[in-house]
Design an enzyme around this catalytic site. Structure first.
Site, mmCIF file in Angstrom:
data_model
loop_
_atom_site.group_PDB
_atom_site.id
_atom_site.type_symbol
_atom_site.label_atom_id
_atom_site.label_comp_id
_atom_site.label_asym_id
_atom_site.label_seq_id
_atom_site.Cartn_x
_atom_site.Cartn_y
_atom_site.Cartn_z
ATOM 1 N N ALA A 190 0.827 -1.206 0.000
ATOM 2 C CA ALA A 190 0.000 0.000 0.000
ATOM 3 C C ALA A 190 0.862 1.258 0.000
ATOM 4 O O ALA A 190 1.929 1.301 0.620
ATOM 5 C CB ALA A 190 -0.917 0.007 1.216
ATOM 6 N N GLY A 242 1.271 -6.001 0.702
ATOM 7 C CA GLY A 242 0.287 -6.171 -0.361
ATOM 8 C C GLY A 242 0.884 -6.638 -1.670
ATOM 9 O O GLY A 242 0.195 -7.266 -2.478
ATOM 10 N N GLU A 293 0.863 -10.258 -1.417
ATOM 11 C CA GLU A 293 -0.523 -10.716 -1.501
ATOM 12 C C GLU A 293 -1.041 -10.689 -2.936
ATOM 13 O O GLU A 293 -1.807 -11.569 -3.343
ATOM 14 C CB GLU A 293 -1.395 -9.868 -0.580
ATOM 15 N N GLU A 340 3.512 -6.962 7.921
ATOM 16 C CA GLU A 340 2.439 -6.195 8.550
ATOM 17 C C GLU A 340 2.517 -6.180 10.070
ATOM 18 O O GLU A 340 2.227 -5.152 10.714
ATOM 19 C CB GLU A 340 1.072 -6.747 8.102
#
Length: 266
Positions: free
Chosen positions: A74, A117, A120, A140
């Site tokens: 992000a 992310g 991911e 995270e």
């Protein structure tokens, strides 16, 4: 689309057709390591829709611009400005991608760091090829967050459970070589060969019967979500659909006639 022209879907995502049946989608924010902002999320969601709707495209490569990063997760500026919700789309979830329904195979060509992310997004693809200098990680927990865009369960499904839990709870990075060793990555190559490696794999996939590829992929993706009886029923239903297709007849006919098959996708 035709030829190998590059279409800028917006300032953050490009789409390029490579040959007849392969497309490449590029996260195009190299100045911030291809971090996800609203434009990237919207552009990637659009790329999925366009490739799904194009009957000629059979396999898609997803990569990042530049040589340093696939995606660093992000965009922290967006998070600091209270714009976290803009990094998700209603259909695709985070980055407009991780929850987006897709029938066609996607190959992540990880050209550098894939963190948070970024990992991911790679995990949401069906195959991963990586440059030797690439790395993965879900840091995270080091920021008081969790990998809520699929990382917690997709990583645990992709590699041995104890290794996944170690990576999730420590937030440590995983090298490309180690990622291949434990089965997260299909292939690791030198950076200069990454795109060619991904393209060759995509071309090989797209040379197979497209309906059979999609049906096979659907069941393979569902392997962790259903018991064997349900999966067997899915397979029987898929075979019933395939038997009604032209390609079901074309495959054996081409083999007997000793020629390449001409798939119609119907």
């Amino acid at each position: 689309m035709n030829g190998e022209c590059i279409v800028h879907l917006n300032d953050a995502v490009t789409l390029q057709l490579l040959g007849a049946h392969v497309a490449r989608v590029t996260l195009n924010r190299p100045q911030v390591h291809n971090a996800v902002n609203a434009a990237l999320a919207n552009g990637l969601e659009l790329a999925v829709q366009l490739t799904e709707d194009d009957p000629h495209i059979r396999c898609i490569i997803l990569t990042g611009a530049g040589q340093l990063a696939f995606c660093a997760g992000a965009d922290l500026n967006a998070l600091a400005d209270g714009q976290a919700a803009t990094l998700l789309t209603a259909r695709g979830g985070f980055a407009g991608f991780v929850q987006q329904p897709r029938r066609k195979p996607w190959i992540a060509a990880v050209n550098g760091v894939a963190l948070a992310g970024g990992t991911e997004i790679a995990l949401a693809c069906d195959l991963i090829v990586a440059a030797e200098h690439a790395s993965f990680g879900l840091p995270e927990v080091q920021r008081g967050l969790i990998a809520a865009a699929g990382g917690l369960y997709r990583l645990t499904r992709a590699i041995p459970r104890v290794l996944a839990i170690e990576l999730i709870l420590t937030g440590q990075r995983l090298s490309a070589a180690r990622a291949q060793q434990i089965g997260l990555v299909n292939r690791t190559v030198v950076a200069t060969e990454l795109q060619q490696c991904a393209r060759e794999l995509a071309t090989h996939i797209s040379g197979n019967a497209p309906l059979a590829v999609r049906e096979s992929l659907t069941i393979a993706r569902a392997a962790f979500d259903h018991d064997e009886q349900a999966l067997q029923q899915m397979g029987e239903q898929a075979m019933k659909r395939l038997r009604a297709s032209n390609d079901f007849k074309e495959g054996p006919r081409a083999f007997l006639e000793k020629r390449p098959p001409h798939w119609s996708g119907s």
